[in-house]
Design a protein around this motif. Structure first.
Motif, PDB file in Angstrom:
ATOM      1  N   GLY A  23       0.818  -1.196   0.000  1.00 27.46           N
ATOM      2  CA  GLY A  23       0.000   0.000   0.000  1.00 27.46           C
ATOM      3  C   GLY A  23       0.849   1.242   0.000  1.00 27.46           C
ATOM      4  O   GLY A  23       1.943   1.258  -0.555  1.00 27.46           O
ATOM      5  N   GLU A  24       0.334   2.242   0.672  1.00 25.54           N
ATOM      6  CA  GLU A  24       1.043   3.508   0.699  1.00 25.54           C
ATOM      7  C   GLU A  24       0.922   4.143   2.067  1.00 25.54           C
ATOM      8  O   GLU A  24       0.030   3.811   2.841  1.00 25.54           O
ATOM      9  CB  GLU A  24       0.501   4.454  -0.373  1.00 25.54           C
ATOM     10  N   VAL A  25       1.822   5.037   2.337  1.00 27.27           N
ATOM     11  CA  VAL A  25       1.781   5.863   3.534  1.00 27.27           C
ATOM     12  C   VAL A  25       1.118   7.165   3.101  1.00 27.27           C
ATOM     13  O   VAL A  25       1.650   7.876   2.250  1.00 27.27           O
ATOM     14  CB  VAL A  25       3.204   6.118   4.080  1.00 27.27           C
ATOM     15  N   ARG A  26      -0.062   7.423   3.646  1.00 31.19           N
ATOM     16  CA  ARG A  26      -0.776   8.645   3.263  1.00 31.19           C
ATOM     17  C   ARG A  26      -0.463   9.752   4.257  1.00 31.19           C
ATOM     18  O   ARG A  26      -0.692   9.610   5.454  1.00 31.19           O
ATOM     19  CB  ARG A  26      -2.273   8.370   3.164  1.00 31.19           C
ATOM     20  N   LEU A  27       0.058  10.839   3.738  1.00 33.43           N
ATOM     21  CA  LEU A  27       0.399  12.023   4.528  1.00 33.43           C
ATOM     22  C   LEU A  27      -0.727  13.034   4.361  1.00 33.43           C
ATOM     23  O   LEU A  27      -0.886  13.632   3.297  1.00 33.43           O
ATOM     24  CB  LEU A  27       1.725  12.623   4.033  1.00 33.43           C
ATOM     25  N   TRP A  28      -1.559  13.179   5.412  1.00 34.86           N
ATOM     26  CA  TRP A  28      -2.610  14.188   5.360  1.00 34.86           C
ATOM     27  C   TRP A  28      -1.998  15.526   5.736  1.00 34.86           C
ATOM     28  O   TRP A  28      -1.197  15.628   6.661  1.00 34.86           O
ATOM     29  CB  TRP A  28      -3.741  13.870   6.335  1.00 34.86           C
ATOM     30  N   LEU A  29      -2.370  16.547   4.993  1.00 29.99           N
ATOM     31  CA  LEU A  29      -1.893  17.884   5.334  1.00 29.99           C
ATOM     32  C   LEU A  29      -2.999  18.894   5.128  1.00 29.99           C
ATOM     33  O   LEU A  29      -3.908  18.693   4.334  1.00 29.99           O
ATOM     34  CB  LEU A  29      -0.657  18.253   4.508  1.00 29.99           C
ATOM     35  N   GLU A  30      -2.913  19.947   5.913  1.00 29.38           N
ATOM     36  CA  GLU A  30      -3.819  21.072   5.712  1.00 29.38           C
ATOM     37  C   GLU A  30      -3.347  21.740   4.427  1.00 29.38           C
ATOM     38  O   GLU A  30      -2.235  22.243   4.357  1.00 29.38           O
ATOM     39  CB  GLU A  30      -3.741  22.045   6.886  1.00 29.38           C
ATOM     40  N   GLU A  31      -4.194  21.681   3.420  1.00 29.67           N
ATOM     41  CA  GLU A  31      -3.775  22.151   2.101  1.00 29.67           C
ATOM     42  C   GLU A  31      -3.406  23.624   2.130  1.00 29.67           C
ATOM     43  O   GLU A  31      -4.048  24.432   2.778  1.00 29.67           O
ATOM     44  CB  GLU A  31      -4.898  21.930   1.082  1.00 29.67           C
ATOM     45  N   GLU A  32      -2.345  23.933   1.446  1.00 29.06           N
ATOM     46  CA  GLU A  32      -1.921  25.317   1.255  1.00 29.06           C
ATOM     47  C   GLU A  32      -1.352  25.439  -0.148  1.00 29.06           C
ATOM     48  O   GLU A  32      -1.085  24.441  -0.806  1.00 29.06           O
ATOM     49  CB  GLU A  32      -0.916  25.746   2.319  1.00 29.06           C
ATOM     50  N   THR A  33      -1.205  26.655  -0.585  1.00 27.44           N
ATOM     51  CA  THR A  33      -0.734  26.912  -1.942  1.00 27.44           C
ATOM     52  C   THR A  33       0.647  27.547  -1.893  1.00 27.44           C
ATOM     53  O   THR A  33       0.889  28.461  -1.112  1.00 27.44           O
ATOM     54  CB  THR A  33      -1.707  27.857  -2.675  1.00 27.44           C
ATOM     55  N   ILE A  34       1.534  27.030  -2.726  1.00 27.39           N
ATOM     56  CA  ILE A  34       2.880  27.578  -2.858  1.00 27.39           C
ATOM     57  C   ILE A  34       3.099  27.879  -4.336  1.00 27.39           C
ATOM     58  O   ILE A  34       2.986  26.978  -5.175  1.00 27.39           O
ATOM     59  CB  ILE A  34       3.944  26.589  -2.326  1.00 27.39           C
ATOM     60  N   ASP A  35       3.381  29.113  -4.632  1.00 25.72           N
ATOM     61  CA  ASP A  35       3.593  29.544  -6.022  1.00 25.72           C
ATOM     62  C   ASP A  35       2.453  29.091  -6.939  1.00 25.72           C
ATOM     63  O   ASP A  35       2.677  28.631  -8.048  1.00 25.72           O
ATOM     64  CB  ASP A  35       4.939  29.040  -6.560  1.00 25.72           C
ATOM     65  N   GLY A  36       1.222  29.181  -6.422  1.00 26.50           N
ATOM     66  CA  GLY A  36       0.050  28.865  -7.225  1.00 26.50           C
ATOM     67  C   GLY A  36      -0.281  27.393  -7.345  1.00 26.50           C
ATOM     68  O   GLY A  36      -1.222  27.027  -8.032  1.00 26.50           O
ATOM     69  N   LYS A  37       0.483  26.505  -6.672  1.00 28.03           N
ATOM     70  CA  LYS A  37       0.221  25.063  -6.741  1.00 28.03           C
ATOM     71  C   LYS A  37      -0.122  24.536  -5.358  1.00 28.03           C
ATOM     72  O   LYS A  37       0.425  24.991  -4.347  1.00 28.03           O
ATOM     73  CB  LYS A  37       1.448  24.304  -7.270  1.00 28.03           C
ATOM     74  N   ARG A  38      -1.007  23.540  -5.324  1.00 26.48           N
ATOM     75  CA  ARG A  38      -1.354  22.898  -4.061  1.00 26.48           C
ATOM     76  C   ARG A  38      -0.143  22.128  -3.533  1.00 26.48           C
ATOM     77  O   ARG A  38       0.545  21.443  -4.287  1.00 26.48           O
ATOM     78  CB  ARG A  38      -2.531  21.949  -4.263  1.00 26.48           C
ATOM     79  N   LEU A  39       0.109  22.253  -2.236  1.00 30.03           N
ATOM     80  CA  LEU A  39       1.260  21.585  -1.634  1.00 30.03           C
ATOM     81  C   LEU A  39       1.183  20.071  -1.816  1.00 30.03           C
ATOM     82  O   LEU A  39       2.198  19.425  -2.096  1.00 30.03           O
ATOM     83  CB  LEU A  39       1.390  21.948  -0.157  1.00 30.03           C
ATOM     84  N   SER A  40       0.000  19.486  -1.682  1.00 28.25           N
ATOM     85  CA  SER A  40      -0.108  18.031  -1.862  1.00 28.25           C
ATOM     86  C   SER A  40       0.310  17.628  -3.277  1.00 28.25           C
ATOM     87  O   SER A  40       0.993  16.617  -3.458  1.00 28.25           O
ATOM     88  CB  SER A  40      -1.526  17.544  -1.563  1.00 28.25           C
ATOM     89  N   ALA A  41      -0.060  18.413  -4.272  1.00 29.74           N
ATOM     90  CA  ALA A  41       0.337  18.113  -5.654  1.00 29.74           C
ATOM     91  C   ALA A  41       1.849  18.246  -5.831  1.00 29.74           C
ATOM     92  O   ALA A  41       2.479  17.424  -6.508  1.00 29.74           O
ATOM     93  CB  ALA A  41      -0.395  19.028  -6.629  1.00 29.74           C
ATOM     94  N   ILE A  42       2.426  19.255  -5.208  1.00 26.49           N
ATOM     95  CA  ILE A  42       3.881  19.447  -5.296  1.00 26.49           C
ATOM     96  C   ILE A  42       4.599  18.237  -4.715  1.00 26.49           C
ATOM     97  O   ILE A  42       5.535  17.695  -5.314  1.00 26.49           O
ATOM     98  CB  ILE A  42       4.315  20.742  -4.571  1.00 26.49           C
TER      99      ILE A  42
END
Length: 140
Positions: A23-42
């Motif tokens: 499986g995977e280790v899921r890291l939940w985070l309070e989403e925030e934007t850095i340079d216009g991109k979602r941190l989870s996507a980065i």
């Protein structure tokens, strides 16, 4: 965040060779934007967290998600590294979405309340909120 990211990275590295881990280790985070991109996507695209761990690479077993229920879904072990004020809200969000056989580890300060009812620890709050066993891991 600053505490959850290194924990997720260490767990992600450890489970790569763990027998029976699929499986995977899921890291939940309070989403925030850095340079216009979602941190989870980065994190998922670059395998790095430029805000809290610049230069450190997450293993491919780690997936960042911005939905606490998604992070908790089907998890065998829940590791909570949130600030105490966030932990209560997370408990409300994931209640009813956690496997009954899951266990939890609290990695923030465990003392949550001192009041007329006595002292209550974060591990107690998690057990009461989610109906699973919980323990605290703290340093001094």
């Amino acid at each position: 965040g600053a505490w959850g990211s290194p924990v997720a990275r260490m767990v992600g590295q450890s489970v790569r060779t763990a027998p029976g881990f699929h499986g995977e280790v899921r890291l939940w985070l309070e989403e925030e934007t850095i340079d216009g991109k979602r941190l989870s996507a980065i994190i998922n695209e670059t395998r790095q967290n430029p805000k809290y761990m610049p230069g450190a690479i997450f293993p491919t077993s780690v997936a960042a998600v911005d939905d606490a229920r998604e992070a908790a879904r089907e998890a065998d072990v829940l590791i909570f590294a949130e600030r105490q004020e966030v932990l209560r809200q997370v408990m409300r969000d994931i209640a009813g979405h956690v496997k009954p056989s899951a266990v939890a580890v609290i990695m923030s300060k465990d003392l949550m309340e001192i009041g007329h009812g006595g002292i209550r620890f974060g591990s107690q709050v998690v057990t009461e909120s989610l109906g699973i066993q919980a323990a605290a891991l703290m340093g001094g």
